[in-house]
Design an enzyme around this catalytic site. Structure first.
Site, PDB file in Angstrom:
ATOM      1  N   LYS A 154      19.548  58.570   9.791  1.00 27.16           N
ATOM      2  CA  LYS A 154      18.609  58.666  10.697  1.00 27.16           C
ATOM      3  C   LYS A 154      19.040  56.813  11.237  1.00 27.16           C
ATOM      4  O   LYS A 154      18.968  55.789  12.294  1.00 27.16           O
ATOM      5  CB  LYS A 154      17.058  58.981  11.038  1.00 27.16           C
ATOM      6  N   GLN A 202       9.135  62.768   7.680  1.00 29.24           N
ATOM      7  CA  GLN A 202      10.115  63.586   7.192  1.00 29.24           C
ATOM      8  C   GLN A 202       9.753  65.061   7.095  1.00 29.24           C
ATOM      9  O   GLN A 202       9.201  64.942   5.233  1.00 29.24           O
ATOM     10  CB  GLN A 202      11.149  63.107   5.865  1.00 29.24           C
ATOM     11  N   ASP A 256       8.876  63.045  17.524  1.00 30.56           N
ATOM     12  CA  ASP A 256       9.098  64.139  17.143  1.00 30.56           C
ATOM     13  C   ASP A 256       8.978  65.556  18.238  1.00 30.56           C
ATOM     14  O   ASP A 256       9.517  66.198  18.465  1.00 30.56           O
ATOM     15  CB  ASP A 256       8.680  65.061  15.672  1.00 30.56           C
TER      16      ASP A 256
END
Length: 299
Positions: free
Chosen positions: A60, A104, A127
């Site tokens: 990422k 995460q 997200d």
């Protein structure tokens, strides 16, 4: 007319489509920087030392650098308390240079994931998993600030491959909070007739065989056989499963939830694993971060 054995599905190149999207994002980031002197910022919070999480985060970070998005990395110890983690999230919520926050997963067992995720500012929930964003996704005539990255990537693959969704019969295999559930809601918003097949469904094979569009997200290697697919169907395979392969140096290879070789003889188009949905997930994360930044910077 060619016999069925001659048929070869069109392979949807997720890598290529994701690269196109990244180029579009890089151009928009450049324009923001030129016009307003600001660029989007993405904060990635990682707790503990899981190897898979570390490699995802590195990927990422590299993707952000490629398009000009600024990375804020927060590496926290495994033993951090839930309260300390929440206060770190609050710090990022208050930082005006951060436009997207990604925690995460999975988090260590002693931390309540739901509690931590719900503390992320709605305007920075790139997200798309905040209960309010998912709630708006589920409602007619409402739009969430962000759509979850993998489901959004699945629909983008269909759109950019010229596959119409309106009025089509779509079957989603799997009902996880991360893919199955939100992708079924997105398909419904796009006017598909949606059925969700899951581990308790009876007659899965026949239900799947009626689908014009299959989204496979069950986490079961090569579960969907070629004979389960309607001729000409579009197949988006979200599964990433490692299976033993002694011929490989690593000792394993990655396969999807669909038997790719068999499906290629029947389907109209299909995504490969790897190189299908995976690159799109990261591209959609970058897109969501850009969108979040534009809401703040372009007033």
């Amino acid at each position: 007319m060619a016999s069925q054995s001659d048929h070869k599905a069109t392979v949807i190149d997720g890598k290529l489509i994701a690269q196109t999207i990244r180029s579009e994002i890089a151009e928009e980031v450049r324009q923001l920087s030129e016009k307003y002197g600001k660029v989007p910022g993405l904060a990635v919070v990682i707790v503990g030392n899981r190897k898979d999480s570390q490699s995802y985060v590195a990927m990422k970070r590299k993707a952000c650098a490629e398009v000009g998005i600024r990375s804020f990395d927060m590496n926290l110890p495994e033993q951090i308390s839930e309260d300390e983690l929440v206060s770190k999230v609050h710090e990022l919520n208050a930082n005006p240079d951060v436009h997207g926050i990604l925690v995460q997963l999975p988090l260590p067992k002693h931390i309540n994931e739901e509690k931590v995720l719900s503390e992320i500012s709605l305007a920075k929930d790139v997200d798309g998993f905040h209960p309010l964003n998912i709630g708006k996704l589920a409602m007619k005539d409402r739009e969430p600030l962000f759509q979850p990255c993998t489901p959004k990537g699945c629909l983008e693959l269909l759109h950019r491959s010229g596959i119409s969704i309106k009025g089509k019969r779509a079957v989603v295999v799997g009902r996880s909070n991360i893919v199955g559930l939100p992708v079924s809601l997105l398909l419904l918003k796009a006017d598909a007739t949606v059925t969700v097949v899951h581990s308790r469904s009876n007659d899965q094979e026949n239900i799947i065989r009626e689908a014009d569009i299959i989204i496979a997200a069950a986490g079961q290697p090569m579960m969907i056989k070629g004979s389960w697919i309607k001729p000409g169907a579009a197949v988006i395979d979200v599964g990433t499963n490692a299976i033993d392969d002694p011929s490989r140096k690593s000792g394993y290879r990655l396969v999807g939830d669909v038997d790719f070789e068999e499906a290629c003889k029947i389907a109209g188009c299909i995504t490969p694993v790897p190189g299908g949905v995976g690159p799109m997930t990261v591209a959609m994360l970058l897109k969501n971060t850009l969108d979040g930044a534009k809401r703040v910077i372009v007033q």
